[in-house]
Design a protein around this motif. Structure first.
Motif, PDB file in Angstrom:
ATOM      1  N   ILE A 129       0.913  -1.315   0.120  1.00 44.88           N
ATOM      2  CA  ILE A 129       0.028   0.439   0.054  1.00 44.88           C
ATOM      3  C   ILE A 129       0.938   1.259  -0.159  1.00 44.88           C
ATOM      4  CG2 ILE A 129      -1.690   1.309   1.147  1.00 44.88           C
ATOM      5  CD1 ILE A 129      -2.121  -1.486   2.627  1.00 44.88           C
ATOM      6  N   PRO A 130       1.105   2.051  -1.072  1.00 50.08           N
ATOM      7  CA  PRO A 130       2.082   2.957  -1.583  1.00 50.08           C
ATOM      8  C   PRO A 130       1.520   4.244  -0.425  1.00 50.08           C
ATOM      9  CG  PRO A 130       0.947   2.757  -3.518  1.00 50.08           C
ATOM     10  CD  PRO A 130       0.994   1.811  -2.439  1.00 50.08           C
ATOM     11  N   LYS A 131       0.802   4.343   0.492  1.00 48.44           N
ATOM     12  CA  LYS A 131       0.653   5.529   1.267  1.00 48.44           C
ATOM     13  C   LYS A 131       0.986   4.733   2.236  1.00 48.44           C
ATOM     14  CE  LYS A 131      -2.775   8.263  -0.929  1.00 48.44           C
ATOM     15  NZ  LYS A 131      -3.831   9.522  -0.429  1.00 48.44           N
ATOM     16  N   LEU A 132       1.087   3.582   2.850  1.00 40.54           N
ATOM     17  CA  LEU A 132       1.032   3.574   4.224  1.00 40.54           C
ATOM     18  C   LEU A 132       2.080   2.920   4.174  1.00 40.54           C
ATOM     19  CD1 LEU A 132      -1.492   0.366   5.336  1.00 40.54           C
ATOM     20  CD2 LEU A 132      -0.907   3.091   5.972  1.00 40.54           C
ATOM     21  N   GLN A 133       3.481   2.163   2.901  1.00 38.63           N
ATOM     22  CA  GLN A 133       4.638   2.033   2.809  1.00 38.63           C
ATOM     23  C   GLN A 133       5.515   3.519   2.722  1.00 38.63           C
ATOM     24  OE1 GLN A 133       6.864  -0.335   2.736  1.00 38.63           O
ATOM     25  NE2 GLN A 133       8.595   0.796   2.104  1.00 38.63           N
ATOM     26  N   GLY A 134       4.610   4.610   2.486  1.00 37.29           N
ATOM     27  CA  GLY A 134       5.525   5.761   1.928  1.00 37.29           C
ATOM     28  C   GLY A 134       5.712   6.493   3.815  1.00 37.29           C
ATOM     29  N   ILE A 135       4.600   6.260   4.579  1.00 37.74           N
ATOM     30  CA  ILE A 135       4.830   6.824   5.408  1.00 37.74           C
ATOM     31  C   ILE A 135       6.099   6.232   6.984  1.00 37.74           C
ATOM     32  CG2 ILE A 135       3.547   6.932   8.155  1.00 37.74           C
ATOM     33  CD1 ILE A 135       1.140   8.437   6.648  1.00 37.74           C
ATOM     34  N   ALA A 136       5.897   4.622   6.506  1.00 36.36           N
ATOM     35  CA  ALA A 136       7.256   3.771   7.419  1.00 36.36           C
ATOM     36  C   ALA A 136       8.602   4.747   6.752  1.00 36.36           C
ATOM     37  CB  ALA A 136       6.509   2.070   7.041  1.00 36.36           C
ATOM     38  N   ALA A 137       8.164   4.168   5.486  1.00 38.91           N
ATOM     39  CA  ALA A 137      10.233   4.708   4.753  1.00 38.91           C
ATOM     40  C   ALA A 137      10.090   6.370   5.228  1.00 38.91           C
ATOM     41  CB  ALA A 137       9.928   4.910   3.034  1.00 38.91           C
ATOM     42  N   ALA A 138       9.419   7.272   5.207  1.00 36.28           N
ATOM     43  CA  ALA A 138       9.572   8.496   5.942  1.00 36.28           C
ATOM     44  C   ALA A 138      10.475   8.087   7.293  1.00 36.28           C
ATOM     45  CB  ALA A 138       8.785   9.164   6.211  1.00 36.28           C
ATOM     46  N   TRP A 139       9.981   7.460   7.842  1.00 32.65           N
ATOM     47  CA  TRP A 139      10.769   6.656   9.598  1.00 32.65           C
ATOM     48  C   TRP A 139      12.016   6.415   9.360  1.00 32.65           C
ATOM     49  CZ3 TRP A 139       9.378  10.455  13.224  1.00 32.65           C
ATOM     50  CH2 TRP A 139       8.309  11.388  13.007  1.00 32.65           C
ATOM     51  N   ILE A 140      11.746   5.546   8.539  1.00 27.83           N
ATOM     52  CA  ILE A 140      13.188   4.335   8.589  1.00 27.83           C
ATOM     53  C   ILE A 140      14.360   5.431   7.808  1.00 27.83           C
ATOM     54  CG2 ILE A 140      14.693   3.005   7.084  1.00 27.83           C
ATOM     55  CD1 ILE A 140      11.880   1.241   6.438  1.00 27.83           C
ATOM     56  N   PHE A 145       3.181   3.421  16.790  1.00 25.25           N
ATOM     57  CA  PHE A 145       4.468   2.997  16.588  1.00 25.25           C
ATOM     58  C   PHE A 145       5.072   4.028  15.646  1.00 25.25           C
ATOM     59  CE2 PHE A 145       2.942  -1.084  17.479  1.00 25.25           C
ATOM     60  CZ  PHE A 145       3.868  -1.613  18.204  1.00 25.25           C
ATOM     61  N   LEU A 146       6.239   4.612  15.093  1.00 28.19           N
ATOM     62  CA  LEU A 146       6.532   6.021  14.465  1.00 28.19           C
ATOM     63  C   LEU A 146       6.331   5.059  13.177  1.00 28.19           C
ATOM     64  CD1 LEU A 146      10.312   6.067  15.579  1.00 28.19           C
ATOM     65  CD2 LEU A 146       9.002   7.169  15.882  1.00 28.19           C
ATOM     66  N   GLY A 147       5.987   4.323  12.406  1.00 34.15           N
ATOM     67  CA  GLY A 147       4.969   3.747  10.963  1.00 34.15           C
ATOM     68  C   GLY A 147       3.936   4.329  10.580  1.00 34.15           C
ATOM     69  N   GLY A 148       3.493   4.293  11.994  1.00 32.92           N
ATOM     70  CA  GLY A 148       1.656   4.163  11.786  1.00 32.92           C
ATOM     71  C   GLY A 148       1.199   2.871  13.418  1.00 32.92           C
ATOM     72  N   ASP A 149       0.097   2.511  12.864  1.00 33.90           N
ATOM     73  CA  ASP A 149      -0.320   1.747  14.228  1.00 33.90           C
ATOM     74  C   ASP A 149      -0.191   0.208  13.999  1.00 33.90           C
ATOM     75  OD1 ASP A 149      -1.918   4.117  15.492  1.00 33.90           O
ATOM     76  OD2 ASP A 149      -3.122   4.421  13.996  1.00 33.90           O
ATOM     77  N   LYS A 150       0.612  -0.193  13.068  1.00 33.95           N
ATOM     78  CA  LYS A 150       1.697  -1.319  12.784  1.00 33.95           C
ATOM     79  C   LYS A 150       2.924  -1.618  13.029  1.00 33.95           C
ATOM     80  CE  LYS A 150       0.588  -4.340   9.969  1.00 33.95           C
ATOM     81  NZ  LYS A 150       0.303  -5.163   8.855  1.00 33.95           N
ATOM     82  N   PHE A 151       3.315  -2.299  13.673  1.00 39.07           N
ATOM     83  CA  PHE A 151       4.487  -2.467  14.294  1.00 39.07           C
ATOM     84  C   PHE A 151       5.377  -2.064  12.448  1.00 39.07           C
ATOM     85  CE2 PHE A 151       8.205  -5.291  14.192  1.00 39.07           C
ATOM     86  CZ  PHE A 151       9.179  -4.442  15.207  1.00 39.07           C
ATOM     87  N   THR A 152       6.333  -2.036  12.269  1.00 45.25           N
ATOM     88  CA  THR A 152       7.261  -1.927  10.651  1.00 45.25           C
ATOM     89  C   THR A 152       8.568  -1.875  11.347  1.00 45.25           C
ATOM     90  OG1 THR A 152       7.051   0.682  10.771  1.00 45.25           O
ATOM     91  CG2 THR A 152       4.570  -0.319   9.652  1.00 45.25           C
TER      92      THR A 152
END
Lengths: 215, 215
Positions: free
Chosen positions: B88-99, B155-162
């Motif tokens: 899911i590009p949007k969820l992935q994008g948010i996780a990527a920002a915090w990576i 969590f940092l990347g959203g409501d799931k652990f990533t």
């Protein structure tokens, strides 16, 4: 109101990375110029928690970190009937490795050289030749690895043009205006590679936007 | 011959990141210990073009850069019937920002603090208290942003652990053994977050492997 906004500064290499990515994938957006020096971004902590440019907004999505914006654009807009690197973990993994190489190996000396040879002269500050020599030596080691890598694949991330190449656009654009250009010219595969990157729509349209403002 | 190999050193934070990722996703692998100090890796430039650890091999795929290995493992092995962030590009994008935040904001002061407070004492070298003070001040600014961020998501990347959380595991593990721990304890949401990260299988199994060797 525009569907997509990029907050950035046209003299910022990080902003250039996001621009190149948006143009490469034919994504329409509105550029919102931000005066970074004037601290305008500090007034918008919800956009950019670390006060850095660029920031990309699309509907309720707000992204910062230029390489993240680049990855997102490629992930969301890279589907044009071509084989999509993002959906094949192995291809994506290899491209990701070379995005990290740019971030951790190429960018540190490239950024210092751009500061000494592009931005300091623009500000009327003297270039530190000792720093230039030291950082050129570091960049040479990286370019030697690239020359070897490009004997195995057409582009850094594989045989297709990917974000692993695109992420270099801002540094390539700025360094080609300096004597550092010779380090790229001296290596045949690196030369062919960067000339290929220069011919991409992302490069051409980014340069047009950046130079229109400067003219 | 093992299907998957991780070349690494158990005292290397980058190796720990790959270990945590492999364990988090229940991926079987064989650890090939590499004596980094002895320059063993320099004999294997085809594995790691910049001579850095860790290196992951799976069939004909060779990956270096610890965050790339982490992204690949999550992309390839993250499918367990749960909603898959990578697709899911949007969820992935948010996780990527915090990576990228971990890479560019958190890791620089964290690495310097680990060097001063963990690795230098192990080597019998004196800690530079001036550096500790300076880097703690930088880390405080980052943790204040995390405290604010964690008011909007679990969590940092959203409501799931990533991977955006997992990428912090090596630094968290090493810093929790030092007085820097108090900076995490003093911030209620950061405290709850890092304790959540500590309870993940990736953390537990990584610690078990790392401490078995040290014992």
């Amino acid at each position: 109101m525009a569907v997509r906004k990029l907050y950035g500064a046209l003299d910022s290499p990080s902003t250039m990375r996001a621009l190149a990515s948006l143009f490469e994938h034919d994504v329409e957006f509105e550029l919102i110029p931000v005066d970074f020096q004037a601290g305008e971004l500090k007034k918008m902590p919800s956009l950019s928690p670390f006060g850095e440019l660029p920031v990309f907004q699309e509907g309720d999505l707000t992204l910062f970190e230029s390489r993240t914006i680049m990855r997102y654009i490629s992930h969301e807009y890279g589907k044009r009937g071509e084989e999509q690197v993002y959906e094949i973990p192995k291809l994506q993994g290899i491209a990701a490795a070379w995005i990290d190489v740019e971030d951790h190996q190429f960018d540190p000396p490239a950024s210092k050289l751009i500061w000494e040879l592009v931005f300091k002269p623009q500000k009327g500050l003297p270039t530190d030749e000792g720093v230039v020599e030291e950082e050129e030596a570091k960049l040479v080691k990286v370019l030697d690895v690239y020359e070897e890598r490009l004997s195995n694949s057409v582009f850094l991330g594989g045989d297709k043009f990917t974000s692993a190449d695109l992420t270099h656009i801002p540094s390539l654009y700025l360094l080609m205006k300096t004597p550092v250009k010779r380090l790229f010219e001296e290596r045949p595969r690196v030369r062919a590679w960067y000339r290929g990157v220069m011919s991409r729509p992302g490069w051409e349209k980014m340069v047009e936007m950046v130079e229109k403002v400067r003219a």
